[in-house]
Design a protein around this motif. Structure first.
Motif, PDB file in Angstrom:
ATOM      1  N   TYR A 143       1.246  14.134  -7.997  1.00  0.00           N
ATOM      2  CA  TYR A 143      -0.060  14.175  -7.335  1.00  0.00           C
ATOM      3  C   TYR A 143      -0.428  15.635  -7.112  1.00  0.00           C
ATOM      4  O   TYR A 143       0.327  16.405  -6.535  1.00  0.00           O
ATOM      5  CB  TYR A 143      -0.009  13.474  -5.984  1.00  0.00           C
ATOM      6  N   ARG A 157       0.795  -1.226   0.000  1.00  0.00           N
ATOM      7  CA  ARG A 157       0.000   0.000   0.000  1.00  0.00           C
ATOM      8  C   ARG A 157       0.829   1.278   0.000  1.00  0.00           C
ATOM      9  O   ARG A 157       0.421   2.298  -0.556  1.00  0.00           O
ATOM     10  CB  ARG A 157      -0.951   0.022   1.207  1.00  0.00           C
ATOM     11  N   ASN A 158       2.020   1.217   0.590  1.00  0.00           N
ATOM     12  CA  ASN A 158       2.838   2.423   0.655  1.00  0.00           C
ATOM     13  C   ASN A 158       3.924   2.486  -0.414  1.00  0.00           C
ATOM     14  O   ASN A 158       4.605   3.500  -0.545  1.00  0.00           O
ATOM     15  CB  ASN A 158       3.508   2.522   2.030  1.00  0.00           C
ATOM     16  N   THR A 175      10.633   7.701  -3.990  1.00  0.00           N
ATOM     17  CA  THR A 175       9.722   6.719  -3.416  1.00  0.00           C
ATOM     18  C   THR A 175      10.146   5.322  -3.858  1.00  0.00           C
ATOM     19  O   THR A 175      11.137   5.170  -4.572  1.00  0.00           O
ATOM     20  CB  THR A 175       8.259   7.029  -3.827  1.00  0.00           C
ATOM     21  N   VAL A 202       4.275   5.349  -2.942  1.00  0.00           N
ATOM     22  CA  VAL A 202       3.376   6.400  -2.459  1.00  0.00           C
ATOM     23  C   VAL A 202       4.082   7.290  -1.440  1.00  0.00           C
ATOM     24  O   VAL A 202       3.951   8.509  -1.451  1.00  0.00           O
ATOM     25  CB  VAL A 202       2.100   5.786  -1.840  1.00  0.00           C
ATOM     26  N   ARG A 261       0.504   7.887   7.189  1.00  0.00           N
ATOM     27  CA  ARG A 261      -0.407   6.879   6.639  1.00  0.00           C
ATOM     28  C   ARG A 261      -0.636   5.757   7.661  1.00  0.00           C
ATOM     29  O   ARG A 261      -0.559   4.587   7.354  1.00  0.00           O
ATOM     30  CB  ARG A 261       0.143   6.323   5.323  1.00  0.00           C
ATOM     31  N   ARG A 302      -3.767  12.298 -10.299  1.00  0.00           N
ATOM     32  CA  ARG A 302      -2.489  11.600 -10.371  1.00  0.00           C
ATOM     33  C   ARG A 302      -2.049  11.529 -11.828  1.00  0.00           C
ATOM     34  O   ARG A 302      -2.827  11.137 -12.695  1.00  0.00           O
ATOM     35  CB  ARG A 302      -2.698  10.186  -9.806  1.00  0.00           C
ATOM     36  N   VAL A 304       6.599   1.232  -7.788  1.00  0.00           N
ATOM     37  CA  VAL A 304       5.152   1.221  -7.942  1.00  0.00           C
ATOM     38  C   VAL A 304       4.702  -0.026  -8.719  1.00  0.00           C
ATOM     39  O   VAL A 304       3.528  -0.313  -8.847  1.00  0.00           O
ATOM     40  CB  VAL A 304       4.671   2.547  -8.570  1.00  0.00           C
TER      41      VAL A 304
END
Lengths: 512, 116
Positions: free
Chosen positions: B77, A29-30, B62, A33, A45, B82, B65
């Protein structure tokens, strides 16, 4: 924003792709993000809220019961119920217990754990602290491969930040609970992903497995009660605590709850990391999320479970992916590698590839694995060279079953699986190699021959100029309608590189 | 960490900080992204967002993904909106910086929709 601009950005977001829409992200989930180097973004979060809840509101029995109720099973591959493992460790009274994280991801082509460690390192720390509280441990170890330098660096930073915030260390949330975590770097031996070998390696000894029982929950690291869970298992736990066991048990199938992360690879359009609810049909993963097989080729098989797993053939394309269904059709969940194969893949060659890997990685402690896998590979090698006999096929099967039954640890017990499952589903292909001395997929070089159709050949000579061993020469034959004489391949010199075929403009060269 | 209230305070403060950012630019920099060339992309964006611009735009790294063949990936974002830029290079990042980050115009030809 104007209407036209709205229209223009349609499709500009990952959210709108089939690849993303069909996924359910719990463990991931992270990932992609948050900034993994910033503990505050994790906290923003709901990070560490599960640890806070556990330490301030729940008893250790509550935590274990929640995990039991959630139905979470180990994501490393074997699928043992996580809550049960914790319950056993909690029940064994001792002055010192340990919590370990298996981040020794070694299956070829698998990178689920790496992505979690690099994208969301704090989730592993938080979950391990929760486990420490549940079983009464104060020390955790993360065993991570040294080949993952970015993951190691981010874990080190995460541990430092958590210590600074007092989320690791003494008296966390003023509950009187102490817990700390250290890293241990593995040198990349595949066998160290096996739990007893991993713990032996953490102890500073040569990474070799030992027989169970005693199981680690009774006598594990430094002979103390220990639980070991895989990275992805850990990544699910804080969410289960926060959202409740029912929420988690609401996803998946009867006996396999929640989601599973797969590293999707091979002959597929969208390679990548996907997280899907348990019970999703394989067809949906390959055709919808994965976007199908490029070049309009036909699906032949999917390999799951890496060197310990097996192949799922086309007749089981609609299987709902969960632990029990995959075992029933002779494969296994494994840690999450999912390699798609099309008609150009030779299944004997695939079995040989995985076996080469296990032969290299066998630690050598027990004979069935050390010698057995080597013998098995020699037989496979014979078959791919066209020297195999039907008796070899029979003996191979027998040897497979012997290795499975007699090896010391999971590595040897599962090593024959790729051979067994291909023998089971693609026996015809083995027979073609043995009887017809032919590789139907055109992969096994020793069984291939390249020929030039003398009537199609226009005599341009491109093939001869590109041949690295100069085994193509011009004949005297000029085909009707052509101006130049055709070429011919001297198959005794040919190394079967395929350069001629790749360069022929008129498709006059074929392999078989 | 002494109490849940202390944790909540950090959460609130971070969310407030994240809320003041109009554009949150994320560069996928797991091993896969870095191997595909995300570092020069990150440098262009991070060096380009300085001074006043840095008050409303944040550039962060980050994790992965999950879209291997589209790396390096940059996502922007803006509230719920997005935008996913794929197969980025330093040159493409420069254009995204000028057009999208500074002037709010999505560079459609570099997005996942145009490269699918």
């Amino acid at each position: 924003m104007t209407c036209s601009n709205d229209k223009m950005v349609a499709g500009a977001s990952l959210n709108e792709t089939e690849f993303f829409k069909k996924q359910t992200r719990v463990a991931l989930r992270n990932c992609g993000v948050i900034d993994p180097c910033n503990i505050n973004e994790y906290i923003a979060r709901d990070g560490y809220a599960a640890l806070g809840k556990v330490l301030t509101e729940m008893s250790s029995e509550d935590v274990i019961q929640t995990l039991l109720d959630s139905g979470l099973r180990g994501r490393g591959g074997a699928g043992f119920p996580t809550g049960l493992k914790w319950k056993f460790a909690a029940a064994n009274a001792d002055d010192q217990k340990y919590v370990c994280c298996n981040a020794d991801e070694g299956d070829p082509g698998a990178f689920m754990d790496r992505s979690v460690l690099e994208g969301d390192p704090h989730v592993v720390l938080e979950a391990m602290a929760i486990a420490g509280y549940a079983i009464g441990a104060t020390q955790g170890y993360i065993y991570v491969r040294a080949e993952y330098p970015v993951a190691v660096e981010r874990l080190q930073l995460a541990i430092k930040q958590a210590r600074e915030y007092g989320l690791l260390g003494k008296n966390i949330f003023e509950s009187g609970f102490d817990f700390d975590i250290d890293l241990r770097l593995g040198a990349g031996a595949f066998v160290c992903g096996e739990e007893t070998a991993l713990m032996t390696s953490i102890e500073g000894k040569r990474g070799e497995p030992h027989p169970r029982p005693p199981f680690p929950a009774k006598s594990g690291l430094f002979k103390k009660p220990t639980i070991l869970n895989n990275v992805e298992t850990w990544a699910n736990i804080p969410q289960i605590i926060l959202n409740g066991a029912d929420w988690f048990a609401g996803m998946g199938t009867e006996k396999s709850k929640g989601t599973k992360v797969f590293a999707l690879g091979g002959k597929i359009k969208n390679t990548g990391l996907v997280e899907i609810p348990m019970g999703t049909p394989l067809r949906e993963v390959v055709e919808e999320i994965g976007g199908g097989i490029p070049g309009g080729k036909k699906f032949k098989a999917a390999q799951t479970g890496g060197p310990s797993g097996g192949c799922i053939p086309a007749q089981h394309f609609d299987v709902a992916i969960d632990y029990d269904n995959l075992i029933a059709i002779g494969s296994m969940m494994g840690s999450g590698g999912l390699i798609v194969m099309d008609e150009d893949n030779c299944m004997v060659d695939i079995a040989k590839f995985f076996l080469e890997f296990t032969v290299d990685e066998s630690c050598g402690k027990c004979t069935p694995c050390r010698v057995g896998t080597r013998r098995l590979l020699e037989m496979l090698d014979k078959i791919t060279k066209g020297q195999g006999t039907m008796q070899d096929l029979e003996e191979m099967k027998e040897l497979c079953l012997y290795i499975k039954a007699n090896s010391l640890c999971g590595l040897g017990q599962t090593a024959p699986n790729p051979v067994l499952s291909t023998l089971n589903y693609f026996y015809d292909e083995y027979v073609a190699h043995v009887k017809d001395k032919r590789c139907p997929a055109g992969v096994c070089k020793d069984l291939l021959s390249f020929t030039i159709d003398k009537d199609k050949c226009i005599g341009c000579g491109l093939c001869a100029r590109n041949c690295p061993v100069n085994c193509i020469s011009q004949t005297d034959y000029v085909a009707p309608g052509h101006k130049l004489a055709s070429y011919v391949i001297d198959s005794s010199k040919c190394i079967k590189c395929g350069a001629c075929m790749a360069n022929c403009k008129v498709g006059a060269i074929s392999k078989k | 960490m002494k109490s849940l209230a202390e944790l909540q305070a950090i959460k609130d403060k971070t969310n407030q900080e994240l809320g003041t950012v109009e554009k949150r630019v994320l560069v996928g920099m797991a091993t896969c992204g870095i191997a595909a060339g995300a570092s020069p992309v990150y440098d262009v964006l991070a060096n380009g967002v300085q001074g006043d611009l840095a008050k409303t735009v944040s550039v962060k790294q980050t994790g992965c993904v999950g879209i291997c063949q589209y790396e390096p990936v940059v996502e922007i974002y803006e509230g719920d909106k997005r935008t996913t830029y794929v197969k980025m290079t330093a040159e493409k990042a420069q254009k995204v910086l000028e057009d999208h980050i500074k002037n709010g115009k999505v560079v459609y030809e570099y997005t996942i929709g145009a490269n699918n």
